[in-house]
Design an enzyme around this catalytic site. Structure first.
Site, PDB file in Angstrom:
ATOM      1  CD  GLU A 114       0.564   3.177   3.866  1.00 19.64           C
ATOM      2  OE1 GLU A 114       1.041   2.270   4.779  1.00 19.64           O
ATOM      3  OE2 GLU A 114       1.417   4.253   3.402  1.00 19.64           O
TER       4      GLU A 114
ATOM      5  CE  LYS B  31      -1.184  -0.615   4.956  1.00 15.47           C
ATOM      6  NZ  LYS B  31      -0.568  -2.299   4.948  1.00 15.47           N
ATOM      7  CB  THR B  32       4.279   1.954   2.200  1.00 12.48           C
ATOM      8  OG1 THR B  32       3.667   2.503   2.809  1.00 12.48           O
ATOM      9  CG2 THR B  32       4.812   3.773   1.464  1.00 12.48           C
TER      10      THR B  32
END
Length: 501
Positions: A170, A126-127
């Site tokens: 995020e 996700k980052t």
């Protein structure tokens, strides 16, 4: 703190002076940066000094090292992460005064009000996916707002208040905080059971993602067509549509699957990069990345799906994704000494460790003398190690040399019998050569003694193992009596929310 339930969001202008506990974590730092951009008075504290902390101070925030009740000053709102315990002196003082106390996700959610929100979730990736979307939007001439759990390489902040109408965040699932965000676009890179100390069961964890994907604000779900957990999620959302069980979003899938809406084909890998094609309907074309691994190809496909849904044209989306340069602690080159390259990576779940070590294997191919992969693994959290020690061991087996450190407990109390030795002893025979090194101060010289020309060394974990990477570079230089070619420094502490902030 356990699992969180969404709360009513407060507009930033109504928060008053804001104090953030653990403001040095990259996730909290991003929220603090945006509050500063809005002109709010911001203060905060963290357990140790960091570049993030100093960066906020330079912008006018009143920051402190260490936690003391008097540091709240005249704050009207206090923001905390899930890692902050109730006995923290600043949180206890905020409770005593009756101040508004918000979880970081509620503070971040307030910043999304009135904007086209994009929330990017998933157990892994996700980052990077968030950073890819943000970087491409910026490169396309848009000015998005964003909060990322890891700063762009070479920067000291993961947050920015833009002039555009899009805000990208995020979205962390570990404590359920991803349910808080009023996002039009929900992205799920994968669903791989984790944080079971909060969620209880793998099914409950999966159900949390279904709830995230079907939040009433969500207009489109961008979801992997390859990851088994994500495929199950898509099926569950589609069943809702068939059953007439409430409003469901449009679904856009991405991956190598033949029925993926955004399809990956022809992927090849060399060194620390890759080349492949992305197509969606009758559009698409080639794309190259300077970051390694098949997992980053998938992340780029997810980002492409988001960008094109937001209206970025195909060619611009691919060009801007090809320009992606990475974020701190994601296979970040720390230094090179005598032909040994030392990388630092945030991987802290067995799947992530395996992905990173496969990428490292590609990076050593073709090296003079046949380079090896040297993994320095610090298992993170006693509960995660208890639940996944076998999987950690299987991931470590992908290295040639595996140095296993003791568990980084962070916010957790020790669990009897759960140590790094549990992982080290389980690495299958005939795979990696394993060294168990529970003494933190000994890790760097041990690794320097094992590494040789052509090797790739990777420090793995979201705890303080990040501080070991530059020490390995220094130890290699002393061993070789050579000058160091330094490529940059990793983030100074674990990224939020796994660390303190």
């Amino acid at each position: 703190m356990g699992l969180l339930e969404p709360v009513e969001l407060v507009r930033p202008g109504d928060l008053g002076a804001v104090h953030l506990i653990a403001v040095g974590g990259s996730g909290m730092n991003g929220v603090a940066s945006m509050f500063l951009d809005l002109g709010l008075r911001v203060s905060g504290s963290d357990r140790s000094d960091s570049a993030y902390l100093r960066g906020l101070a330079a912008r006018g925030a009143d920051v402190h090292v260490g936690h003391r009740a008097e540091q709240l000053g005249d704050a009207q709102t206090v923001v905390v992460s899930s890692a902050i315990r109730e006995d923290n002196p600043e949180l206890a003082e905020a409770r005593r005064r009756g101040l508004r106390v918000l979880h970081r996700s509620a503070a971040l959610g307030s910043l999304m009000l009135g904007r086209r929100g994009v929330a990017i979730a998933g157990t892994h990736g996700k980052t990077t996916t968030t950073a890819m979307v943000v970087g491409a939007l910026v490169g396309a001439g848009l000015d998005p707002s964003y909060v990322i759990g890891g700063a762009f390489t070479g920067t000291k902040s993961g947050g920015h208040l833009g002039s555009g109408d899009v805000m990208v965040v995020e979205a962390d699932e570990s404590d359920g905080s991803f349910l808080q965000y009023p996002a039009q676009v929900a992205v799920v890179t994968n669903v791989d059971p984790d944080h079971l100390s909060n969620w209880g069961t793998a099914q409950a964890y999966a159900d949390g993602f279904e709830r995230f994907a079907t939040n009433p604000d969500v207009a489109v779900l961008v979801v992997s067509a390859d990851d088994p957990g994500a495929v199950e999620l898509t099926a569950a959302v589609r069943r809702r549509a068939l059953d007439g069980d409430g409003r469901v979003p449009e679904i856009v899938t991405f991956g190598q699957a033949v029925d993926a809406d955004v399809r990956i084909t022809g992927a090849t890998f060399a060194g620390t990069g890759s080349s492949f094609r992305l197509t969606r309907g009758g559009t698409g074309g080639p794309l190259t990345l300077d970051v390694p691994g098949a997992y980053n190809v998938a992340n780029a496909a997810a980002a492409y799906a988001v960008l094109t849904w937001l209206g970025v044209d195909d060619q611009t989306a691919r060009e801007q994704l090809s320009a992606y340069a990475g974020t701190n602690r994601r296979f970040q080159l720390v230094g090179t000494v005598d032909g040994v390259r030392v990388f630092d990576d945030y991987a802290h779940h067995p799947t992530e460790v395996a992905h990173t070590l496969r990428a490292a294997r590609t990076a050593v191919q073709g090296q003079p003398g046949g380079g090896r992969v040297v993994a320095v693994l610090q298992p993170h959290l006693y509960s995660r190690t208890r639940d996944h020690w076998r999987e950690f061991a299987d991931a470590a087996a992908l290295a040639d040399e595996a140095v296993v450190m003791d568990v980084c407990g962070d916010r957790e109390d020790p669990i009897p019998g759960v140590t790094g030795a549990l992982v080290a002893d389980a690495v299958p025979a005939g795979t990696a050569h394993v060294t168990y090194e529970p003494d933190w101060d000994s890790a760097a010289p041990v690794v320097a003694g094992l590494a040789r020309r052509g090797d790739v060394v990777v420090t793995l974990g979201c705890g303080d193992v990040t501080k070991v990477a530059p020490l390995i570079v220094d130890a290699l230089a002393r061993r070789s009596d050579l000058s160091v070619h330094t490529e940059g420094s990793p983030a100074p502490q674990a990224d939020a929310p796994e660390g303190e902030g």
